[in-house]
Design a protein around this motif. Structure first.
Motif, PDB file in Angstrom:
ATOM      1  N   TRP A 169      65.883   2.973  71.029  1.00 17.82           N
ATOM      2  CA  TRP A 169      66.980   3.001  72.003  1.00 17.82           C
ATOM      3  C   TRP A 169      66.795   1.883  73.030  1.00 17.82           C
ATOM      4  N   ASP A 170      65.576   1.751  73.552  1.00 19.26           N
ATOM      5  CA  ASP A 170      65.308   0.698  74.536  1.00 19.26           C
ATOM      6  C   ASP A 170      65.491  -0.693  73.930  1.00 19.26           C
ATOM      7  N   ASN A 198      67.408  -1.509  71.431  1.00 20.14           N
ATOM      8  CA  ASN A 198      68.833  -1.707  71.189  1.00 20.14           C
ATOM      9  C   ASN A 198      69.559  -2.028  72.499  1.00 20.14           C
ATOM     10  N   ASN A 199      69.225  -1.311  73.564  1.00 21.52           N
ATOM     11  CA  ASN A 199      69.858  -1.584  74.857  1.00 21.52           C
ATOM     12  C   ASN A 199      69.487  -2.974  75.372  1.00 21.52           C
ATOM     13  N   ALA A 200      68.248  -3.396  75.168  1.00 20.79           N
ATOM     14  CA  ALA A 200      67.833  -4.732  75.599  1.00 20.79           C
ATOM     15  C   ALA A 200      68.618  -5.787  74.832  1.00 20.79           C
ATOM     16  N   ARG A 201      68.821  -5.569  73.543  1.00 23.84           N
ATOM     17  CA  ARG A 201      69.574  -6.520  72.736  1.00 23.84           C
ATOM     18  C   ARG A 201      71.038  -6.576  73.185  1.00 23.84           C
ATOM     19  N   ILE A 202      71.617  -5.426  73.505  1.00 26.23           N
ATOM     20  CA  ILE A 202      73.004  -5.380  73.988  1.00 26.23           C
ATOM     21  C   ILE A 202      73.112  -6.078  75.338  1.00 26.23           C
ATOM     22  N   ASP A 203      72.160  -5.828  76.242  1.00 19.78           N
ATOM     23  CA  ASP A 203      72.172  -6.479  77.551  1.00 19.78           C
ATOM     24  C   ASP A 203      72.023  -7.992  77.412  1.00 19.78           C
ATOM     25  N   GLN A 204      71.166  -8.413  76.498  1.00 18.60           N
ATOM     26  CA  GLN A 204      70.967  -9.845  76.271  1.00 18.60           C
ATOM     27  C   GLN A 204      72.242 -10.475  75.725  1.00 18.60           C
TER      28      GLN A 204
END
Length: 80
Positions: free
Chosen positions: A62-63, A65-71
């Motif tokens: 989850w973390d 995936n969220n980091a990739r989305i934020d990037q």
């Protein structure tokens, strides 16, 4: 020695043997029951550890995936 004495002695030995076997089987059953109870505890512990690892892995994914989305979002804002 008469036949009756021999037969009575044989029956006495058989009865004694049966009592001893009954005591042995009771002791074995108690030991097996204790072993099963211990194994239930170990199995529950193993299942708990596996569920914890699965939960930890889910959080890591989850973390990531969220980091990739934020990037990707910050990269898209930078192109504007």
């Amino acid at each position: 020695m008469t036949d009756r004495q021999t037969v009575a002695g044989a029956y006495a030995k058989i009865d004694s043997h049966e009592r001893e076997c009954t005591l042995r089987y009771e002791a074995l059953n108690n030991s097996i029951r204790d072993l099963k109870d211990g194994m239930k505890w170990v199995i529950r512990l193993a299942i708990g550890i596996m569920l914890s690892l699965i939960g930890w892995l889910a959080v890591q994914l989850w973390d990531a995936n969220n980091a990739r989305i934020d990037q990707a979002a910050s990269h898209a804002e930078g192109e504007r």
